[in-house]
Design an enzyme around this catalytic site. Structure first.
Site, PDB file in Angstrom:
ATOM      1  N   PHE A 190     -14.619 -14.269  19.192  1.00  0.00           N
ATOM      2  CA  PHE A 190     -13.527 -14.549  17.953  1.00  0.00           C
ATOM      3  C   PHE A 190     -14.445 -15.009  16.667  1.00  0.00           C
ATOM      4  CE2 PHE A 190     -12.222 -15.997  22.438  1.00  0.00           C
ATOM      5  CZ  PHE A 190     -10.600 -16.178  22.538  1.00  0.00           C
ATOM      6  N   ILE A 197     -12.659 -16.388  28.946  1.00  0.00           N
ATOM      7  CA  ILE A 197     -11.546 -16.927  30.254  1.00  0.00           C
ATOM      8  C   ILE A 197     -10.572 -15.342  30.918  1.00  0.00           C
ATOM      9  CG2 ILE A 197     -10.447 -18.684  28.478  1.00  0.00           C
ATOM     10  CD1 ILE A 197      -8.264 -16.427  27.600  1.00  0.00           C
ATOM     11  N   HIS A 255     -13.395 -22.937  29.986  1.00  0.00           N
ATOM     12  CA  HIS A 255     -11.545 -23.067  29.303  1.00  0.00           C
ATOM     13  C   HIS A 255     -11.056 -22.293  30.215  1.00  0.00           C
ATOM     14  CE1 HIS A 255     -14.896 -23.119  25.359  1.00  0.00           C
ATOM     15  NE2 HIS A 255     -14.474 -24.326  25.950  1.00  0.00           N
ATOM     16  N   CYS A 313       4.225 -22.621  36.881  1.00  0.00           N
ATOM     17  CA  CYS A 313       5.083 -23.046  36.105  1.00  0.00           C
ATOM     18  C   CYS A 313       5.163 -24.271  36.206  1.00  0.00           C
ATOM     19  CB  CYS A 313       5.978 -22.457  37.848  1.00  0.00           C
ATOM     20  SG  CYS A 313       7.533 -23.959  37.035  1.00  0.00           S
ATOM     21  N   CYS A 357       7.620 -26.407  38.782  1.00  0.00           N
ATOM     22  CA  CYS A 357       7.656 -26.770  39.844  1.00  0.00           C
ATOM     23  C   CYS A 357       5.885 -25.851  40.237  1.00  0.00           C
ATOM     24  CB  CYS A 357       8.783 -26.322  40.217  1.00  0.00           C
ATOM     25  SG  CYS A 357       8.310 -23.755  40.865  1.00  0.00           S
ATOM     26  N   THR A 389     -23.472 -17.177  22.679  1.00  0.00           N
ATOM     27  CA  THR A 389     -22.356 -17.812  22.431  1.00  0.00           C
ATOM     28  C   THR A 389     -23.214 -18.118  21.262  1.00  0.00           C
ATOM     29  OG1 THR A 389     -21.450 -20.194  22.675  1.00  0.00           O
ATOM     30  CG2 THR A 389     -23.250 -19.535  23.642  1.00  0.00           C
ATOM     31  N   ASN A 426     -28.965 -14.401  21.453  1.00  0.00           N
ATOM     32  CA  ASN A 426     -27.486 -14.431  20.662  1.00  0.00           C
ATOM     33  C   ASN A 426     -28.641 -13.568  19.439  1.00  0.00           C
ATOM     34  OD1 ASN A 426     -24.459 -15.185  20.330  1.00  0.00           O
ATOM     35  ND2 ASN A 426     -25.413 -16.311  18.465  1.00  0.00           N
TER      36      ASN A 426
END
Length: 238
Positions: free
Chosen positions: A35, A105, A121, A129, A132, A190, A213
């Protein structure tokens, strides 16, 4: 091989309770964009800023635009685990690694064979749904036209934590528990700038805090060992 990697090998060899805490940098070498780097999603041009698209408000108010972005940029089904995922699975199998706490994710840790994975996350692999609560596979979402709908007519939401949403309480508590009991905490891939996830480090009371990192993080000064290198290079030398 660098002195730092040799030091990490020694720490792992002589330690029993290791916890790994990883971010987007763990999956970039599988081809999944992160990101915040210069080539990351947040530095690309879209109709709306990605931070806005990936928010609960945007999901509810601009659902079609959300899914257009989500299906194009969040589909990690075609990607495979890299050397970091595989080495972590090996460490778990020999009993040294007690838990993987991930901000990702993409489900690649499980695809590699790791069992105890705490997904702060959420995951693209779980979809529900909103009406339901019927479960749907990720392939159904990514193959759907426009907004994915349930057989009952309800809208399906990926089980990922969007901006403005809280982390899942049970997962967060479990992550804190593992970090508190760890002898070694390896934090990798990270920037440690996203809260509340980055705040988890303060719960560590163990022996060695290791940061891996490419770029500096706000916690470099408090770590026992800092390695500024690619995760692939570090883990292929373990």
């Amino acid at each position: 091989m660098s002195y730092e990697i040799e030091e990490l090998k020694s720490i792992i060899k002589n330690s029993g309770a290791i916890v790994f805490f990883g971010g987007a940098g763990v999956s970039t070498e599988s081809g999944i964009p992160d990101f915040r780097s210069k080539d990351g999603l947040y530095n690309q041009k879209f109709k709306f800023p990605p931070e806005e698209i990936l928010s609960h408000t945007f999901f509810m108010n601009h659902t079609e635009d959300f899914f257009e972005f989500y299906k194009d940029k969040m589909n990690s089904l075609k990607y495979q685990p890299n050397i970091t995922h595989k080495k972590l699975t090996e460490l778990e199998q020999i009993g040294k690694l007690k838990a993987i706490i991930t901000q990702n994710i993409d489900g690649l840790h499980q695809k590699s064979g790791s069992k105890n994975v705490l997904e702060l996350h959420g995951s693209i692999l779980r979809n529900y749904c909103m009406n339901c609560h019927t479960f749907y596979e990720a392939s159904y979402i990514f193959a759907s036209k426009d907004i994915p709908k349930c057989n009952c007519g309800g809208m399906i939401k990926p089980d990922v934590v969007l901006y403005e949403e809280s982390l899942e309480e049970t997962t967060l508590k479990s992550a804190i528990d593992f970090i508190e009991k760890a002898e070694v905490l390896i934090v990798a891939g990270t920037s440690l700038t996203v809260y509340p996830a980055s705040g988890l480090i303060r719960y560590f009371k163990g022996k060695y805090l290791v940061l891996i990192n490419k770029d500096e993080t706000p916690y470099d000064g408090t770590a026992n060992l800092v390695i500024h290198d690619s995760l692939g290079h570090v883990f292929e030398n373990l």
